[in-house]
Every structure is written in structure tokens, then in C-alpha cells.
Design a protein around this motif. Structure first.
Motif, PDB file in Angstrom:
ATOM      1  N   GLY A  97       1.297  -1.196  -0.169  1.00 49.69           N
ATOM      2  CA  GLY A  97       0.215  -0.127   0.403  1.00 49.69           C
ATOM      3  C   GLY A  97       0.303   1.276  -0.261  1.00 49.69           C
ATOM      4  O   GLY A  97       0.367   2.080   0.306  1.00 49.69           O
ATOM      5  N   GLU A  98       2.212   1.536  -0.063  1.00 46.77           N
ATOM      6  CA  GLU A  98       2.909   2.145  -0.048  1.00 46.77           C
ATOM      7  C   GLU A  98       2.899   3.302  -1.842  1.00 46.77           C
ATOM      8  O   GLU A  98       2.510   4.364  -2.066  1.00 46.77           O
ATOM      9  CB  GLU A  98       4.786   2.126  -0.060  1.00 46.77           C
ATOM     10  N   VAL A  99       2.607   2.432  -2.438  1.00 40.02           N
ATOM     11  CA  VAL A  99       1.612   2.936  -3.820  1.00 40.02           C
ATOM     12  C   VAL A  99       0.844   2.670  -4.485  1.00 40.02           C
ATOM     13  O   VAL A  99       0.226   1.177  -3.938  1.00 40.02           O
ATOM     14  CB  VAL A  99       2.980   2.833  -5.579  1.00 40.02           C
ATOM     15  N   PRO A 100       0.044   3.700  -5.261  1.00 42.14           N
ATOM     16  CA  PRO A 100      -0.962   2.184  -5.950  1.00 42.14           C
ATOM     17  C   PRO A 100      -1.089   1.192  -6.819  1.00 42.14           C
ATOM     18  O   PRO A 100       0.111   1.045  -7.150  1.00 42.14           O
ATOM     19  CB  PRO A 100      -1.522   3.215  -7.494  1.00 42.14           C
ATOM     20  N   GLU A 101      -1.880  -0.078  -6.510  1.00 43.02           N
ATOM     21  CA  GLU A 101      -1.403  -1.431  -6.802  1.00 43.02           C
ATOM     22  C   GLU A 101      -1.261  -1.212  -7.683  1.00 43.02           C
ATOM     23  O   GLU A 101      -2.818  -0.237  -8.438  1.00 43.02           O
ATOM     24  CB  GLU A 101      -2.658  -2.283  -6.280  1.00 43.02           C
ATOM     25  N   GLY A 102      -0.917  -1.087  -8.941  1.00 39.47           N
ATOM     26  CA  GLY A 102      -0.573  -1.743 -10.953  1.00 39.47           C
ATOM     27  C   GLY A 102       0.458  -0.669 -11.116  1.00 39.47           C
ATOM     28  O   GLY A 102       0.746  -0.564 -11.904  1.00 39.47           O
ATOM     29  N   TYR A 103       0.837   0.928 -10.332  1.00 43.30           N
ATOM     30  CA  TYR A 103       1.423   1.500 -10.580  1.00 43.30           C
ATOM     31  C   TYR A 103       3.143   0.874 -10.975  1.00 43.30           C
ATOM     32  O   TYR A 103       3.536   0.231  -9.794  1.00 43.30           O
ATOM     33  CB  TYR A 103       1.079   2.766  -9.998  1.00 43.30           C
ATOM     34  N   ASN A 104       3.769   1.185 -12.131  1.00 42.18           N
ATOM     35  CA  ASN A 104       5.002  -0.193 -12.138  1.00 42.18           C
ATOM     36  C   ASN A 104       5.239   1.424 -12.910  1.00 42.18           C
ATOM     37  O   ASN A 104       5.169   0.729 -14.057  1.00 42.18           O
ATOM     38  CB  ASN A 104       4.537  -1.217 -12.155  1.00 42.18           C
ATOM     39  N   PRO A 105       6.354   2.429 -12.701  1.00 42.04           N
ATOM     40  CA  PRO A 105       7.244   3.178 -13.811  1.00 42.04           C
ATOM     41  C   PRO A 105       8.102   2.567 -14.628  1.00 42.04           C
ATOM     42  O   PRO A 105       8.993   2.678 -15.698  1.00 42.04           O
ATOM     43  CB  PRO A 105       8.098   4.406 -13.251  1.00 42.04           C
TER      44      PRO A 105
END
Length: 433
Positions: free
Chosen positions: A184-192
Motif C-alpha cells: 500500500g505504499e504506492v497505488p497497486e498496479g503503478y509501476n514506472p
């Protein structure tokens, strides 16, 4: 103090008082300068978070005086107040952003709570190296939910001279963000790091042929008996002084380790960390409680068993270090001496594992069997040796050739005597003209 137009000259004339006070702008309601007793000053915006008189006041600090000019601060204040009109609370938004982990902090969480617990120590060490030397210098202070794919792509492209590390950094970043989404540190699915094409990596497999193995065996024999000779100059002014002859003697255990790498196809650490308690001479196997792919059983051939049987048991480890209670750390120096003497420049220790595989596949044993012998967890890993399995191709081309020859009314396939060609058979004929 009455409202005044906030300008540079006004700000420069403000002085600290015993208590904090604010000066408000006459042109833009809510925009002002806060002056503290210490003398520090900041541009601020005050607004109501919601509609109606019951809505609470919020104070948003834009920047310290000196970091922004008054006009730039006024423009920023207009943007903030514009968000308020659209129902956004900028102060809460800033607080949430402040609580978001940076890329460096997220990377540390990944290594400490995921990699250290689920991955091999060697993999963790490599990941820490990439985090400290590449990821943190590039993105360490960036908020993890603000890192863009374009920024990651630029980093990856800039490492074109180090393609392996560039690709591994991309893989690591992708893993860090996948972990960040899970916790939960970044939105799930967000991956640069997702969707960036990796560099093509040149195949690093190197297989020793029969002649090279012969030279390797001779060098090992020499190294552990009389030693490998090397020359020593007596100094820059010793033109007429004969060179001293010295030798490098490789210990029996180090030579045995090199032989075992060839004869078993094991990884380096599997041999260096091998304990006598893992060796079952009666069954002819090694029971490794842990390896790169987990628990592993290595089936030993007769030469490998002979090498093990010829070693003296002087501690818990088959290949002991200077302290016999600990394993030898590496084989860099003995391998450098032996490989140079054998004329195997550029051959890595891991190439001995490839050589074991290549002889098995070339002998027609099949990829599934080789995969089991090497302890591969996935068939795709063994597939790199598929091009060496020429037995099925040989049988196929012989069958096709026989049928074509018969169709042509010739009996070449049945009657021709196969004669090995020599290099002298390829000498070009002299032109008569």
C-alpha cells in the motif's frame, strides 16, 4: 497591520517581533507573508476547507522567502486557491504526499522486509549494491508515486555500456514497485519500470572442447604437483641478470574444487560450501540442503567420487578455507593461474558448468535429463543448450538423404565409404592459366 501589496521591497523591510505575525496581500485575499520571532519568513495561503462559515481554516506554506520571488509566490497562491474552488484541500493533499515513501525508502523496505527474507543472500547483496550505487543516486529523494516511466527509461538508456546491470536495475525497480503496491505504499498496479524494453544481452555461454579440457587437466596436474612457473625480473637495471624462476602451487583442495566444477556441473558456491555431511558415498550423491533453486540432490559420477575420496577430512567443509571451520571464500587466484597456463583466457568458472551441460546434451542425453542433473527449476533455463542437441537433426538429415538418394536411383547412402576430411584436403589447386 493593514493589507499591502506584497513586493520585494515590502518583504525586505519586514522585521522580526516578539511574537509571530503575518502581512496579507491587498491584491489576492488569503495570500500573505508569515514572519516568525527568529526572523525567518514564508509565503503562505489561508483558505476555508469547504463551504460555509463552519468550514475549518487551513494554512498552506508555499515556500520560504528567498526561495521564491513575491510575484512567483503570488502565482503559486492563485493555483492553490484555484484547487480550493474545485473542492480540493491542498493542505491535506500535501500532507498525504509528505507521508508517501521516497523511492529510496521504498527500496530499503523491499530489501529489508522482502529480499532478505525470501531471496538468496548473494541475490540480496547484489540488490543492495544496485540500490546504493544506481537507484538511490538517481531517484532516492523522489516520492515513489511521482517517479515517471520517462525518468526510468532515461536511466536505463544511459547505462547502455553496462547492459546487464541496466537490465537488472530495471527488473529490481519493477520488483520494488510490485512490493510497494502489495503493502500500500504506492497505488497497486503503478509501476514506472513496466513496459521499458530491455537491452539485448550477448550470450555468455562458453563451452570447453576436448582439446581445451586436455590442456586444463594438464595444467591442474602441474599446478598441484611441481607448480606453474612464472618469471620474476630482478629490477629495471638487471638487463644482464638472469630472471628468477618461481612457481605457483595450487593446493590439493583447490584443484579438487576445480575438477568438481567440471565433473558435477555444480555452481561455485555449491562446491565451496559443500560439507562432508552432505556427501553420501554409498549412494553416490550430494544432498544439498539449499542451493539457488532450493533443496537439491546431485548425482555423482565415478570420477567425481574419486576426487572426493582422495581428499583429506580436516574440518566440516570439503573445501576448507584458511580457518578449517569455514569454507574457502573463492577460487579466483588458483583459477587465474590454471586457466592462463591452459591457454583459456576469458573462460569463467561458471563456464565449467556450461561445459558439463554441453557434453551431456551433445551426447544425446536430452534436455530434461540435463535439466535434472543441473538442478534447473524451469525447463526454459535448460533450453539454452538446445542448439547443442544435434543427434535428432543428424538422424533426420540421414533419413532425408537416403530417401533422396534412392529417388535419384543412386545407392550412395548404402555404398559410400565415409572418410574423415583433413585440413590438407582443402588446399586450393593452382590455377593453370
Amino acid at each position: 497591520m493593514r493589507n499591502q501589496t506584497i513586493t520585494k521591497s515590502l518583504v525586505d523591510g519586514l522585521e522580526a517581533r516578539a511574537t509571530e505575525y503575518s502581512v496579507w496581500d491587498a491584491k489576492l485575499p488569503g495570500f500573505g507573508v508569515r514572519v516568525r520571532p527568529t526572523g525567518s519568513m514564508s509565503f503562505i495561503v489561508v483558505y476555508r476547507a469547504g463551504s460555509g462559515r463552519s468550514a475549518p481554516f487551513r494554512r498552506y506554506t508555499i515556500a520560504s522567502v528567498g526561495k521564491l520571488a513575491p510575484e512567483a509566490a503570488r502565482i503559486r497562491a492563485k493555483q492553490i486557491l484555484g484547487k480550493v474552488v474545485n473542492g480540493i484541500d491542498p493542505a491535506n493533499e500535501k500532507a498525504r504526499e509528505r507521508g508517501t515513501a521516497t523511492v529510496g525508502e521504498l527500496a530499503d523496505l523491499f530489501v529489508r522486509h522482502h529480499a532478505d527474507k525470501k531471496l538468496k543472500p548473494s541475490t540480496c547483496s547484489y540488490y543492495r549494491l544496485l540500490v546504493e550505487t544506481i537507484i538511490k543516486p538517481a531517484f532516492g529523494s523522489t516520492k515513489s508515486d511521482k517517479l515517471s516511466r520517462a525518468a526510468v527509461s532515461r536511466l536505463h538508456s544511459g547505462m547502455s555500456k553496462h547492459r546487464v546491470n541496466a537490465n537488472r536495475t530495471l527488473t529490481l525497480l519493477s520488483g520494488i514497485y510490485a512490493y510497494g503496491g502489495q503493502i500500500g505504499e504506492v497505488p497497486e498496479g503503478y509501476n514506472p519500470a513496466r513496459g521499458i524494453e530491455k537491452f539485448k544481452e550477448a550470450s555468455r555461454e562458453r563451452f570447453l572442447n576436448g582439446d581445451e579440457l586436455g590442456r586444463l587437466g594438464a595444467a591442474l596436474q602441474e599446478a598441484e604437483t611441481v607448480g606453474i612457473p612464472w618469471d620474476v625480473d630482478n629490477g629495471p637495471n638487471s638487463k644482464h641478470v638472469p630472471k628468477l624462476k618461481r612457481v605457483t602451487i595450487v593446493s590439493k583442495s583447490a584443484a579438487a574444487a576445480l575438477r568438481l566444477l567440471v565433473l558435477t556441473g555444480c555452481r561455485l558456491r555449491e562446491i565451496l560450501h559443500l560439507k562432508w555431511e552432505y556427501v553420501d558415498f554409498e549412494r553416490g550423491v550430494l544432498f544439498l540442503p539449499d542451493s539457488k533453486t532450493g533443496k537439491k540432490t546431485v548425482v555423482l559420477n565415478a570420477p567425481a567420487l574419486a576426487v572426493l575420496a582422495g581428499l583429506e577430512r580436516i574440518g566440516p567443509y570439503v573445501i576448507p578455507g584458511d580457518n578449517i571451520e569455514k569454507p574457502r571464500s573463492d577460487l579466483k587466484r588458483p583459477w587465474a593461474a590454471v586457466s592462463t597456463r591452459a591457454g583459456l583466457q576469458g573462460v569463467r568458472l561458471h563456464d565449467l558448468r556450461h561445459t558439463y551441460a554441453s557434453f551431456g546434451v551433445g551426447g544425446g542425453l536430452g534436455l530434461p535429463i540435463i535439466g535434472k542433473l543441473l538442478g534447473h527449476a524451469q525447463a526454459s533455463t535448460t533450453a539454452r543448450y538446445a542448439h547443442l542437441d544435434n543427434d535428432p537433426l543428424r538422424r533426420a538429415t540421414e533419413k532425408i538423404g537416403a530417401e533422396l538418394s534412392a529417388a535419384m536411383g543412386e545407392n550412395i547412402y548404402d555404398t559410400a565409404e565415409v572418410v574423415p576430411m583433413r585440413s590438407s584436403d582443402f588446399v586450393p589447386r593452382q590455377s593453370s592459366g
